[in-house]
Design a protein around this motif. Structure first.
Motif, mmCIF file in Angstrom:
data_model
loop_
_atom_site.group_PDB
_atom_site.id
_atom_site.type_symbol
_atom_site.label_atom_id
_atom_site.label_comp_id
_atom_site.label_asym_id
_atom_site.label_seq_id
_atom_site.Cartn_x
_atom_site.Cartn_y
_atom_site.Cartn_z
ATOM 1 N N ALA A 166 0.865 -1.228 0.078
ATOM 2 C CA ALA A 166 0.091 -0.108 0.060
ATOM 3 C C ALA A 166 0.999 1.320 -0.149
ATOM 4 N N VAL B 180 -2.872 5.600 2.349
ATOM 5 C CA VAL B 180 -4.044 5.163 3.466
ATOM 6 C C VAL B 180 -4.953 6.593 3.487
ATOM 7 N N CYS C 297 1.077 5.240 10.375
ATOM 8 C CA CYS C 297 1.242 4.916 8.833
ATOM 9 C C CYS C 297 2.241 5.740 8.280
ATOM 10 N N VAL D 16 -5.861 1.871 1.008
ATOM 11 C CA VAL D 16 -6.539 1.213 2.379
ATOM 12 C C VAL D 16 -7.304 2.547 2.728
ATOM 13 N N PHE E 70 -1.060 -5.807 4.719
ATOM 14 C CA PHE E 70 -0.939 -4.327 5.088
ATOM 15 C C PHE E 70 -0.474 -4.292 6.542
ATOM 16 N N GLN F 242 3.222 -4.712 6.931
ATOM 17 C CA GLN F 242 3.907 -3.416 6.114
ATOM 18 C C GLN F 242 4.169 -2.443 7.103
#
Length: 354
Positions: free
Chosen positions: A8, A11, A27, A86, A171, A174
């Motif tokens: 990804a 986000v 994130c 996401v 994810f 990640q």
């Protein structure tokens, strides 16, 4: 479905409260571009302030911290929804509000985007009922405080497409978190086993045992933090909501309801069972721990861990133990609640496990 081998890059988080803002910051810290949405700029500001503090603490270098902060984009209009890989909903725990939001998100999101809710208590089947395609919805249940809690429950409802679970887990890995696949059921795994433990601790306070003594009893068992301090950290309103959801007929602890009625919700309001004005729980002396108190506190957690295993909320006993250790802080040296019970001859793992 998005390619599992393609990480990804973007986000989108809806809800800039404590959980949503901290998920967005985490994130961004892990290198992703994040659009953070809420109703107005005033609601976004505290999340950006917390993110700046996190980046300064973790990255040390002011330039790197600035770059990380630049990766979070304020997005009141929600323009990032259509570009995101996401999408994580982290608004307040209200079914109707979540349903209305997901009806909107579904129409704007890319067909291959992961649609996720951070709900801690509402069954996915109820949220997903508002979607044209309920199979798109998966749970990504983070824990507070997000920067310190490594576990994320990957929640699949009755309608959730099976292929979304490995996508959500990829994810989660990640962003350097630990994924725990769980079924959609009241409390999932972690809150289900944690809430009875916290409620028992608060009932002890109602009986006149000092919060410090209750916490000391848990620390003596090997818990990294006592249940009363933990309840203050989680938020007393959250504790009450989860407790009611798991056992609607149970009488809530008296002191808990009094504190909530007074607006004292724990660490986030600077006062709960403890005073948090300094940023840490102000505790008096614990005194001596009464005989049997530790066992009384731990027993509800052990019982619920066995029940969750019997109901196949997770795939096996090792995952129950991992969830308890990483999600509740259950004394790690014990190997987890089921391993602890097995060592005492109180639990026999199903055939083929361990």
């Amino acid at each position: 479905m998005r390619d599992l081998h393609r990480p990804a890059q973007h986000v989108h988080v809806v809800g800039a409260g404590t959980m949503g803002g901290d998920i967005a910051a985490w994130c961004a810290l892990r290198g992703l571009t994040v659009t953070l949405q809420d109703q107005n700029a005033e609601r976004l500001a505290p999340a950006f302030a917390r993110a700046a503090g996190l980046f300064a603490e973790r990255l040390k270098d002011p330039l790197r911290a600035r770059d990380a902060l630049d990766r979070i984009i304020p997005d009141v209009a929600g323009d990032g929804v259509g570009r995101a890989d996401v999408i994580i909903e982290a608004i307040f725990e209200n079914l109707e509000a979540k349903q209305q939001l997901f009806k909107h998100l579904e129409t704007k999101a890319r067909p291959d985007a992961l649609l996720a809710t951070n709900t801690s208590s509402i069954p996915l089947e109820k949220i997903g009922a508002a979607l044209a395609d309920p199979s798109r919805l998966v749970g990504l249940h983070f824990f507070n405080p997000v920067p310190r809690m490594m576990l994320v429950e990957i929640v699949s409802g009755a309608d959730t497409l099976a292929s979304l679970v490995p996508q959500a887990a990829a994810f989660t890995r990640q962003i350097d978190k630990l994924p725990l696949p769980v079924k959609s059921a009241p409390g999932f795994l972690v809150n289900r086993i944690l809430a009875p433990y916290l409620m028992e601790a608060m009932r002890c306070v109602d009986e006149g045992i000092a919060p410090e003594t209750v916490d000391e009893a848990a620390l003596a068992f090997g818990m990294p933090v006592g249940p009363i301090e933990l309840a203050d950290t989680v938020g007393l309103d959250i504790c009450l909501a989860v407790g009611k959801m798991l056992d609607p007929d149970a009488n809530s602890p008296k002191r808990l309801t009094e504190l909530i009625a007074a607006g004292n919700l724990g660490r986030k309001t600077k006062r709960g069972f403890y005073d948090w004005s300094s940023g840490k729980a102000a505790k008096g002396p614990a005194g001596s721990v009464p005989d049997g108190l530790t066992d009384r506190l731990i027993r509800p957690l052990l019982d619920e861990a066995q029940a969750a295993m019997a109901e196949h909320i997770v795939a096996d006993a090792d995952l129950v133990d991992a969830g308890a250790i990483f999600g509740t802080g259950f004394a790690p040296f014990t190997g987890g609640p089921l391993h602890y019970l097995a060592s005492r001859g109180e639990f026999v793992p199903p055939s083929g496990q361990r």
